[in-house]
Design an enzyme around this catalytic site. Structure first.
Site, PDB file in Angstrom:
ATOM      1  N   LYS A  85      14.210  10.085  46.495  1.00  0.00           N
ATOM      2  CA  LYS A  85      14.057   9.779  47.910  1.00  0.00           C
ATOM      3  C   LYS A  85      14.798  10.819  48.767  1.00  0.00           C
ATOM      4  CE  LYS A  85      11.557   6.139  46.984  1.00  0.00           C
ATOM      5  NZ  LYS A  85      11.749   5.573  45.683  1.00  0.00           N
TER       6      LYS A  85
HETATM    7  C1  LIG Z   1      11.173   4.107  45.265  1.00  0.00           C
HETATM    8  C2  LIG Z   1      10.284   3.034  45.739  1.00  0.00           C
HETATM    9  C3  LIG Z   1      10.569   1.673  45.544  1.00  0.00           C
HETATM   10  C4  LIG Z   1      11.651   1.155  44.660  1.00  0.00           C
HETATM   11  O1  LIG Z   1      12.868   1.663  44.842  1.00  0.00           O
HETATM   12  P1  LIG Z   1      13.939   1.627  43.644  1.00  0.00           P
HETATM   13  O2  LIG Z   1      15.186   2.042  44.333  1.00  0.00           O
HETATM   14  O3  LIG Z   1      13.484   2.580  42.599  1.00  0.00           O
HETATM   15  O4  LIG Z   1      14.006   0.225  43.148  1.00  0.00           O
HETATM   16  C5  LIG Z   1       9.731   0.740  46.112  1.00  0.00           C
HETATM   17  N1  LIG Z   1       8.670   1.087  46.820  1.00  0.00           N
HETATM   18  C6  LIG Z   1       8.346   2.367  47.020  1.00  0.00           C
HETATM   19  C7  LIG Z   1       7.159   2.695  47.847  1.00  0.00           C
HETATM   20  C8  LIG Z   1       9.131   3.387  46.463  1.00  0.00           C
HETATM   21  O5  LIG Z   1       8.784   4.659  46.656  1.00  0.00           O
END
Ligand SMILES: *Cc1c(COP(=O)(O)O)cnc(C)c1O
Length: 381
Positions: free
Chosen positions: A184
């Site tokens: 992210k």
């Molecule tokens: C990364 C992501 C998640 C989940 O996040 P985590 O921190 O890996 O649990 C949920 N939805 C979307 C669209 C994502 O890109």
């Protein structure tokens, strides 16, 4: 000499953060503590002063938001089929059922026009996703939610640092969920945060975060909800505190690189072939990803072979995402191929190209040139 392998993405962690992490490790307190509180305060400031709580994933924040909203067995939640499967898994986790709504082929986000027809007496919430950081239209989303009396859990895992009409994602709306996974725009290694509406919800979120426990005085303990184990560590929070000051510059750099992708890819030969580029939004999106949709029908090779050839050229790519309703778990619930043709086509042909702040314009040029060469060499006769 060939260029070094270019990964799909890579976090940027500065030396100050690494030193700060070492300090936390030496401090004698390494799990949830003062650094988590400090991170929550900074996130709250980013979100217009709304209550924010930090967790050890983005996924659990959505599950907890659904629980706080009272969503459970017998309920339906409207969501997009084009997301990381966490988005719909959390709906199943609380005992509800996802109701997938077709996507808009241009934004690749849930088609808001089609939500109305999917609402039933069992519908309790809408769970939209800002794919690649491009925000779903918040004005229309909340108009629909208000009209039908539905809660909203914004899966803003990818849109931290994006804005809607100049207002930071998270600063308005109902529940807003962020992820700080290393892919992210900012990271806590693993981690996430939930923006809530008031202190009552924030207290509940704290309970769900750690076994439902509420402590009073020196020895008082009560458990009124079944919580889990979702607390963030101070070590992870310190990473996040070192990332936050760079949010603006990271995202500005992503924007520049996205512009370079447009310059390199928005051209006649590729347009004629039918390569689909993302919406050229330079005011609201944080450019979490740069995704193209391949002209699958016009290529003699499938996406996997395009990826393999890019890999052989030293370029990492990814798929975000195959349509969720076609996974076995969801087919068992009654979803079938053909139910959501736009999401299925995009899910089959979407390709994420490398994009991260430490990349150079030369990297972008190399990716674009390699992609163009591969696509043009494998046109169907
Ligand atoms: C990364 C992501 C998640 C989940 O996040 P985590 O921190 O890996 O649990 C949920 N939805 C979307 C669209 C994502 O890109």
């Amino acid at each position: 000499m060939p260029a070094p392998f270019l990964p799909l993405t890579r976090p940027t962690i500065d030396d100050e953060t690494i030193a700060g992490v070492a300090e936390v490790l030496r401090s004698g307190w390494i799990t949830s503590g003062p650094k988590v509180k400090e991170l929550e305060a900074k996130l709250s400031a980013h979100c217009g002063g709304r209550p924010v709580r930090a967790f050890n994933s983005g996924t659990c924040t959505m599950e907890i938001a659904l629980r706080i909203a009272g969503v459970g067995a017998g309920h339906e939640v409207i969501t997009t089929p084009l997301s990381w499967v966490a988005t719909s898994n959390v709906i199943l986790a609380v005992g509800a059922r996802p109701r997938f709504v077709e996507i808009d082929p241009v934004t690749r986000n849930i088609d808001l026009e089609k939500i109305g027809a999917a609402i039933t007496p069992a519908t309790r919430a809408i769970l939209p996703v800002d794919l690649a950081g491009l925000p779903v239209d918040r004005d229309r989303l909340y108009a629909i939610a208000r009209h039908h009396g539905l809660r909203v859990v914004e899966d803003a895992a990818q849109s931290f640092g994006s804005n809607w009409r100049g207002r930071a994602i998270g600063a308005a709306g109902d529940f807003v969920s962020f992820s700080f996974h290393p892919n992210k725009n900012i990271t806590t290694i693993e981690g996430g945060a939930l923006v809530l509406n008031d202190e009552r919800e924030a207290k509940l979120a704290e309970q769900y975060r750690l076994q439902g426990v509420v402590r009073t005085g020196f020895d008082g303990m009560e458990v009124e909800v079944v919580g889990g184990k979702f607390n963030l560590t101070d070590v992870a929070a310190r990473v996040g505190l070192g990332q936050l000051p760079h949010l603006e510059s990271f995202n500005a750099r992503r924007r520049e690189l996205a512009r370079a992708y447009f310059e390199a890819l928005d051209q006649p030969a590729l347009r004629a072939l039918g390569l689909e580029l993302p919406p050229a939004d330079f005011s609201q999106t944080n450019w979490h990803m740069f995704q193209v949709v391949l002209p699958g029908e016009r290529l003699a090779i499938p996406r996997a072979v395009v990826m393999e050839k890019l890999h052989a050229a030293g370029i990492g790519t990814g798929v975000h995402y195959p349509a969720i309703h076609l996974f076995a778990v969801y087919r068992r619930l009654g979803w079938n191929p053909g139910d959501l043709p736009v999401a299925e086509r995009v899910g089959r042909d979407i390709l994420t190209l490398p994009l991260f702040p430490a990349m150079t314009e030369a990297d972008v040029a190399r990716v674009a040139a390699s992609l163009q060469t591969i696509l043009l060499a494998h046109r169907k006769a």
